[in-house]
Scaffold this motif. Structure first.
Motif, PDB file in Angstrom:
ATOM      1  N   VAL A 158       0.844  -1.213   0.000  1.00 19.57           N
ATOM      2  CA  VAL A 158       0.000   0.000   0.000  1.00 19.57           C
ATOM      3  C   VAL A 158       0.873   1.255   0.000  1.00 19.57           C
ATOM      4  CG1 VAL A 158      -2.055  -0.944   1.154  1.00 19.57           C
ATOM      5  CG2 VAL A 158      -0.179  -0.058   2.552  1.00 19.57           C
ATOM      6  N   GLU A 159       0.283   2.322  -0.510  1.00 20.83           N
ATOM      7  CA  GLU A 159       0.925   3.635  -0.389  1.00 20.83           C
ATOM      8  C   GLU A 159      -0.158   4.702  -0.212  1.00 20.83           C
ATOM      9  OE1 GLU A 159       3.235   4.558  -3.915  1.00 20.83           O
ATOM     10  OE2 GLU A 159       1.439   4.989  -5.073  1.00 20.83           O
ATOM     11  N   GLN A 160       0.252   5.836   0.325  1.00 18.06           N
ATOM     12  CA  GLN A 160      -0.688   6.950   0.502  1.00 18.06           C
ATOM     13  C   GLN A 160      -1.087   7.454  -0.869  1.00 18.06           C
ATOM     14  OE1 GLN A 160      -2.007   8.605   3.132  1.00 18.06           O
ATOM     15  NE2 GLN A 160      -1.024   7.400   4.739  1.00 18.06           N
ATOM     16  N   GLU A 176      -2.502   0.268  12.613  1.00 18.56           N
ATOM     17  CA  GLU A 176      -1.046   0.270  12.507  1.00 18.56           C
ATOM     18  C   GLU A 176      -0.429  -0.643  13.568  1.00 18.56           C
ATOM     19  OE1 GLU A 176       0.518   4.184  12.029  1.00 18.56           O
ATOM     20  OE2 GLU A 176       2.506   3.404  11.562  1.00 18.56           O
ATOM     21  N   THR A 181       3.755  -1.990   9.559  1.00 16.44           N
ATOM     22  CA  THR A 181       2.708  -2.586   8.722  1.00 16.44           C
ATOM     23  C   THR A 181       1.337  -2.328   9.367  1.00 16.44           C
ATOM     24  OG1 THR A 181       2.759  -4.729   9.841  1.00 16.44           O
ATOM     25  CG2 THR A 181       4.291  -4.429   7.987  1.00 16.44           C
ATOM     26  N   TYR A 182       0.278  -2.685   8.628  1.00 12.61           N
ATOM     27  CA  TYR A 182      -1.084  -2.513   9.134  1.00 12.61           C
ATOM     28  C   TYR A 182      -1.805  -3.849   9.174  1.00 12.61           C
ATOM     29  CZ  TYR A 182      -0.469   2.469   8.220  1.00 12.61           C
ATOM     30  OH  TYR A 182      -0.016   3.763   8.218  1.00 12.61           O
ATOM     31  N   LEU A 200      -4.905   4.846   2.219  1.00 13.21           N
ATOM     32  CA  LEU A 200      -3.916   3.804   1.912  1.00 13.21           C
ATOM     33  C   LEU A 200      -4.418   2.965   0.746  1.00 13.21           C
ATOM     34  CD1 LEU A 200      -2.816   2.708   5.496  1.00 13.21           C
ATOM     35  CD2 LEU A 200      -1.392   3.827   3.755  1.00 13.21           C
ATOM     36  N   CYS A 245       1.331  -3.470   3.718  1.00 16.05           N
ATOM     37  CA  CYS A 245       2.729  -3.113   3.917  1.00 16.05           C
ATOM     38  C   CYS A 245       3.119  -1.893   3.073  1.00 16.05           C
ATOM     39  CB  CYS A 245       3.552  -4.345   3.525  1.00 16.05           C
ATOM     40  SG  CYS A 245       5.310  -4.082   3.569  1.00 16.05           S
ATOM     41  N   PRO A 246       3.330  -0.741   3.717  1.00 12.96           N
ATOM     42  CA  PRO A 246       3.919   0.372   2.981  1.00 12.96           C
ATOM     43  C   PRO A 246       5.345  -0.037   2.596  1.00 12.96           C
ATOM     44  CG  PRO A 246       3.064   1.074   5.125  1.00 12.96           C
ATOM     45  CD  PRO A 246       3.120  -0.423   5.138  1.00 12.96           C
ATOM     46  N   ASP A 248       9.359   0.664   0.655  1.00 16.58           N
ATOM     47  CA  ASP A 248      10.400   1.604   0.235  1.00 16.58           C
ATOM     48  C   ASP A 248      10.480   1.547  -1.278  1.00 16.58           C
ATOM     49  OD1 ASP A 248      11.083   2.214   2.821  1.00 16.58           O
ATOM     50  OD2 ASP A 248      12.551   0.577   2.948  1.00 16.58           O
TER      51      ASP A 248
END
Ligand code: G1P
Length: 276
Positions: A158-160, A176, A181-182, A200, A245-246, A248
């Motif tokens: 996921v990303e914003q 969160e 992670t969420y 998200l 999971c956001p 990198d």
């Protein structure tokens, strides 16, 4: 062990017509490499060497791309062009690839279900090649695989996303956890901003467990009248853990002309910065 990865490549790519009338959208190149090859490289980097493609009519160029072409190889042998094919040849040698067709384009969930025979009873990665994800260190699939090893459950990247764009993504409602992670409570496919439980948004990288196939079989058509993977995951979230999971790295929506051009410019700049 996560060894398998499923590529959903049945869709038409209507946003790129007329370019995609006879050519699969997954074969559109960012610089000199087709989008789908970036995805396969990402999977192999994550240790997933058993590749499954869900394709469809007009997608044969994908099979040809991941196969030998003796005539061409012979033609460029000993010339400066020879090395242009070497990394692809190396990639092909490290994986086994199987193909199946999605006879009708009935949604992301339907496409995953078409891959059931290829993925069998093992956990597997999923890549939507339209989303190009780049990261200098470990790729997004590697990052998800690490989270999978910790939680042994479905993991979604996921990303914003901007509030006004929630209706382009699957959106999660998550709690969160300490590690960044969420824990996913609910997922909604392409909600209007007013209905979105968060910002998200799901990016086209997943780790799925075989139980997803059971859920998909029971999933009714949802957003756009299609069988949505997001809906099957939402059903699974009621009984099993799902982690978001956001990641990198940077992600480009290469399913849109704007994102595609941004990705191209970004990769060109990277290449120009590379020492020769
Ligand atoms: C698919 C998924 C959506 C996800 C998106 C990421 O949508 O259904 O949940 O957020 O990929 O790119 P699509 O873009 O195929 O309509």
């Amino acid at each position: 062990m996560l060894k398998k990865c499923l590529f959903l490549a049945g869709g038409y790519g209507t946003r790129f017509l007329p370019a995609t009338k006879a050519m699969p959208k997954e074969m559109l190149p960012i610089l000199d490499k087709p989008l789908i090859q970036y995805g396969v490289e990402e999977a192999v980097e994550a240790g997933m060497h058993e590749i499954g493609f869900v394709t469809g009519r007009g997608k044969r160029a994908i099979e040809d791309h991941f196969d030998a072409n003796y005539e061409l190889e012979n033609h460029i042998k000993g010339t400066s062009r020879e090395e242009a094919l070497q990394s692809l040849e190396g990639l092909i040698q490290t994986c086994t690839i199987a193909y199946t067709r999605q006879g009708e384009i009935l949604g992301t969930g339907h496409a995953v279900l078409c891959g059931q025979l290829l993925m069998g009873n093992d956990p597997f990665g999923v890549v939507l090649a339209d989303d190009l994800c780049l990261n200098e260190q470990s790729g997004v699939l590697s990052q998800l695989a690490e989270v999978y090893r910790k939680y042994k459950c479905c993991v979604v990247a996921v990303e914003q996303v901007p509030t006004e764009l929630t209706n382009r993504y699957g959106i999660i409602d998550g709690l969160e956890q300490g590690d960044g992670t969420y824990l996913v409570r609910r997922l909604v496919e392409k909600p209007d901003p007013a209905e979105a439980p968060s910002q998200l948004g799901i990016v086209g990288r997943y780790i799925l467990v075989p139980k997803i196939f059971e859920m998909l079989e029971q999933t009714k058509p949802g957003y756009g009248g299609e069988i949505q993977l997001t809906d099957a995951l939402n059903a699974l979230a009621r009984t099993e853990r799902i982690v978001a999971c956001p990641f990198d790295g940077i992600r480009f929506d290469c399913g849109s002309i704007e994102g595609f051009v941004q990705a191209t410019n970004y990769c060109l700049q990277l290449r120009q910065e590379q020492p020769n």
